[in-house]
Design a protein around this motif. Structure first.
Motif, mmCIF file in Angstrom:
data_model
loop_
_atom_site.group_PDB
_atom_site.id
_atom_site.type_symbol
_atom_site.label_atom_id
_atom_site.label_comp_id
_atom_site.label_asym_id
_atom_site.label_seq_id
_atom_site.Cartn_x
_atom_site.Cartn_y
_atom_site.Cartn_z
ATOM 1 N N HIS A 156 -10.256 -24.818 -22.280
ATOM 2 C CA HIS A 156 -10.365 -24.917 -21.039
ATOM 3 C C HIS A 156 -10.205 -26.693 -20.466
ATOM 4 O O HIS A 156 -11.214 -27.017 -21.518
ATOM 5 N N PRO A 157 -10.241 -26.827 -19.442
ATOM 6 C CA PRO A 157 -9.766 -28.273 -18.533
ATOM 7 C C PRO A 157 -11.480 -28.343 -18.690
ATOM 8 O O PRO A 157 -12.300 -29.707 -18.756
ATOM 9 N N CYS A 158 -12.427 -27.653 -18.080
ATOM 10 C CA CYS A 158 -14.425 -27.779 -17.597
ATOM 11 C C CYS A 158 -14.622 -28.364 -19.158
ATOM 12 O O CYS A 158 -15.411 -29.107 -19.537
ATOM 13 N N ASP A 159 -14.098 -27.339 -20.321
ATOM 14 C CA ASP A 159 -14.622 -27.224 -21.484
ATOM 15 C C ASP A 159 -14.391 -28.421 -22.268
ATOM 16 O O ASP A 159 -15.322 -28.740 -23.292
ATOM 17 N N ILE A 160 -13.126 -29.278 -22.115
ATOM 18 C CA ILE A 160 -12.679 -30.219 -23.129
ATOM 19 C C ILE A 160 -14.070 -31.558 -22.480
ATOM 20 O O ILE A 160 -14.084 -32.657 -22.921
ATOM 21 N N ASN A 161 -14.239 -32.009 -20.410
ATOM 22 C CA ASN A 161 -14.151 -32.869 -20.000
ATOM 23 C C ASN A 161 -16.046 -32.330 -20.473
ATOM 24 O O ASN A 161 -16.664 -33.149 -20.281
ATOM 25 N N SER A 202 -4.455 -23.742 -20.393
ATOM 26 C CA SER A 202 -4.488 -23.786 -18.857
ATOM 27 C C SER A 202 -5.176 -22.513 -18.485
ATOM 28 O O SER A 202 -5.288 -21.503 -19.354
ATOM 29 N N CYS A 203 -5.688 -22.499 -17.335
ATOM 30 C CA CYS A 203 -6.491 -21.629 -16.654
ATOM 31 C C CYS A 203 -6.813 -21.208 -15.372
ATOM 32 O O CYS A 203 -5.783 -21.413 -15.080
ATOM 33 N N SER A 204 -6.703 -19.880 -14.896
ATOM 34 C CA SER A 204 -6.939 -19.580 -13.240
ATOM 35 C C SER A 204 -8.385 -19.821 -13.217
ATOM 36 O O SER A 204 -8.797 -19.389 -13.527
ATOM 37 N N PRO A 205 -8.757 -20.483 -11.830
ATOM 38 C CA PRO A 205 -9.681 -20.129 -11.673
ATOM 39 C C PRO A 205 -10.436 -18.720 -11.317
ATOM 40 O O PRO A 205 -9.824 -18.021 -10.445
ATOM 41 N N ARG A 206 -12.020 -18.634 -11.504
ATOM 42 C CA ARG A 206 -12.042 -17.462 -11.254
ATOM 43 C C ARG A 206 -13.187 -17.762 -9.729
ATOM 44 O O ARG A 206 -13.526 -19.057 -9.836
ATOM 45 N N GLU A 207 -14.000 -16.878 -8.841
ATOM 46 C CA GLU A 207 -14.502 -16.441 -7.794
ATOM 47 C C GLU A 207 -15.751 -17.800 -8.246
ATOM 48 O O GLU A 207 -16.400 -19.098 -7.326
ATOM 49 N N THR A 208 -16.153 -17.822 -9.416
ATOM 50 C CA THR A 208 -17.496 -18.955 -9.600
ATOM 51 C C THR A 208 -17.478 -20.346 -9.854
ATOM 52 O O THR A 208 -18.390 -20.717 -10.642
ATOM 53 N N PHE A 256 -2.319 -29.658 -25.548
ATOM 54 C CA PHE A 256 -2.699 -28.978 -24.250
ATOM 55 C C PHE A 256 -1.496 -28.301 -23.769
ATOM 56 O O PHE A 256 -0.411 -28.660 -23.581
ATOM 57 N N LEU A 257 -2.093 -26.936 -23.272
ATOM 58 C CA LEU A 257 -0.793 -25.973 -23.886
ATOM 59 C C LEU A 257 -0.687 -25.552 -21.882
ATOM 60 O O LEU A 257 -2.075 -24.703 -21.534
ATOM 61 N N THR A 258 0.073 -25.979 -20.973
ATOM 62 C CA THR A 258 0.497 -25.014 -20.259
ATOM 63 C C THR A 258 0.741 -24.217 -19.717
ATOM 64 O O THR A 258 1.973 -23.888 -20.481
ATOM 65 N N GLU A 281 -0.276 -24.831 -7.979
ATOM 66 C CA GLU A 281 -0.707 -23.126 -7.399
ATOM 67 C C GLU A 281 -2.213 -22.887 -7.950
ATOM 68 O O GLU A 281 -2.817 -22.122 -7.279
ATOM 69 N N PHE A 282 -2.393 -23.481 -9.008
ATOM 70 C CA PHE A 282 -3.498 -23.114 -9.543
ATOM 71 C C PHE A 282 -4.796 -24.458 -8.669
ATOM 72 O O PHE A 282 -5.947 -23.620 -7.950
#
Ligand code: SF4
Ligand code: SF4
Length: 341
Positions: A93-98, A129-135, A153-155, A197-198
């Motif tokens: 996911h983007p956070c893990d690449i960052n 790509s991913c969908s945000p969780r509540e955390t 990167f795959l969206t 939307e993300f």
């Protein structure tokens, strides 16, 4: 960077093709959760995963790393080679690449770490790509997007992927292993809609605008004592964190006492022994001081050196903490001047 589209059904072709040249690692189910693991069968790959228990850092900075073997009698190092076999880390996911880009500042900066570098050089990265969780609060640090640091990167566009190709290696891998098509105006429009939307799907955005200033001003704030009361010093938050990199170095002697090996193992600033020095002195004896230290390192110390905070808002620590301590609560407490919960 250039763009292609690929049918979702072709993911298995891509993984199978990559497996002929590389070890492929990706998210797989583990009970009700997910973990990064070697993919033996493309059907095991779960690109619909929310997050993994441990971050991908374990493939670059393993929980235990043999640094060298040595002989005691002649004080000689006999094997200190850093080696990693070629592999593809699939589905970051983007956070893990960052997070890896933040780790690079540490391990490939002023003092280059040969072990980390060997793993990094041997690894190609495929993001998804991913969908945000509540955390999740990656949007607070702008780590919900990634523009470099990956090969492909795959969206997710539903029935197909919008493929962003960032490196020559990434382009070559696609050419060799999977059929893709040029993007159309419709693909681009759909990609933009998916990204919009993300961004909308996140919970309320965390206000981090005043954070360095607030940390300067609130070093003695009661919030740290309150957090220290609750913290169990278990270290789980740092173990699951994709940007925590503290380690200990240990020498283990063989049974003959003539040779042994030096190991690097994960450590945590939340352990009381972490800051212990000679004569039994400990710089951060109280739990409050250790919790505080972790936040000051991430949101102040690293920032002052690299102009980024050492957090990507992945929320793993929130899930791991048995005391319900989360960066979202801590930052909110500092900003609003209220109790941590
Ligand atoms: S501090 Fe928590 S939210 Fe931030 S990167 Fe580490 S685990 Fe993720
Ligand atoms: S996971 Fe929670 S309880 Fe454990 S050390 Fe971290 S903040 Fe403290």
């Amino acid at each position: 960077m250039f763009f292609r589209v690929m049918d979702k059904a072709r993911i298995a072709d891509l993984v199978r093709g990559l497996s002929t040249e590389y070890e492929v690692i990706g998210p797989v189910a583990k009970g009700e959760r997910f973990t990064f693991s070697v993919i033996e069968d493309p059907a095991d790959l779960r690109l619909d995963f929310d997050t993994t228990i441990l971050p991908p850092k374990k493939f670059f900075f393993p929980p235990e790393e043999r640094m060298m073997r040595f002989r005691v009698a002649d004080n000689e190092v006999v094997d200190d080679e850093a080696f990693a076999s070629p592999r593809v880390l699939f589905g970051l996911h983007p956070c893990d690449i960052n997070a890896l880009l933040l780790m690079d500042n540490v391990f490939l900066g002023e003092f280059e770490d040969p072990y980390y570098k060997a793993y990094r050089d041997a690894t190609l990265l495929v993001g998804v790509s991913c969908s945000p969780r509540e955390t999740c609060f990656c949007n607070a640090w702008d780590t919900d997007e990634v523009h470099w640091g990956f090969d492909i990167f795959l969206t997710d566009l539903g029935d197909r992927y919008f493929v962003s190709v960032r490196s020559v290696m990434g382009a070559e891998l696609l050419d060799r292993h999977v059929e893709t098509s040029p993007i159309t105006a419709e693909d681009t429009a759909e990609f933009q809609a998916v990204v919009r939307e993300f961004k909308r799907a996140f919970p309320a955005k965390l206000d981090t605008s005043q954070l360095p200033l607030l940390l300067d001003a609130k070093f003695d704030d009661p919030v740290w004592d309150e957090l220290g009361e609750r913290c169990l010093s278990c270290g789980a938050c740092s173990m699951v964190c994709p940007t925590c990199y503290c380690f200990d170095v240990r020498d283990d002697l063989d049974p003959d006492q003539r040779s042994g090996e030096r190991k690097r193992v994960w450590d945590s600033c939340q352990f009381s022994e972490f800051s212990a020095v000679a004569h039994g002195q400990t710089f951060r004896e109280s739990r409050a001081s250790r919790v505080k230290y972790r936040y000051y390192h991430k949101q102040w110390g690293y920032l002052s050196k690299f102009e980024r905070v050492l957090c990507v808002g992945c929320g793993r620590c929130t899930h791991a903490c048995l005391a319900d301590i989360s960066p979202r609560e801590v930052v909110t407490a500092l900003v609003e001047g209220s109790e941590a919960r």
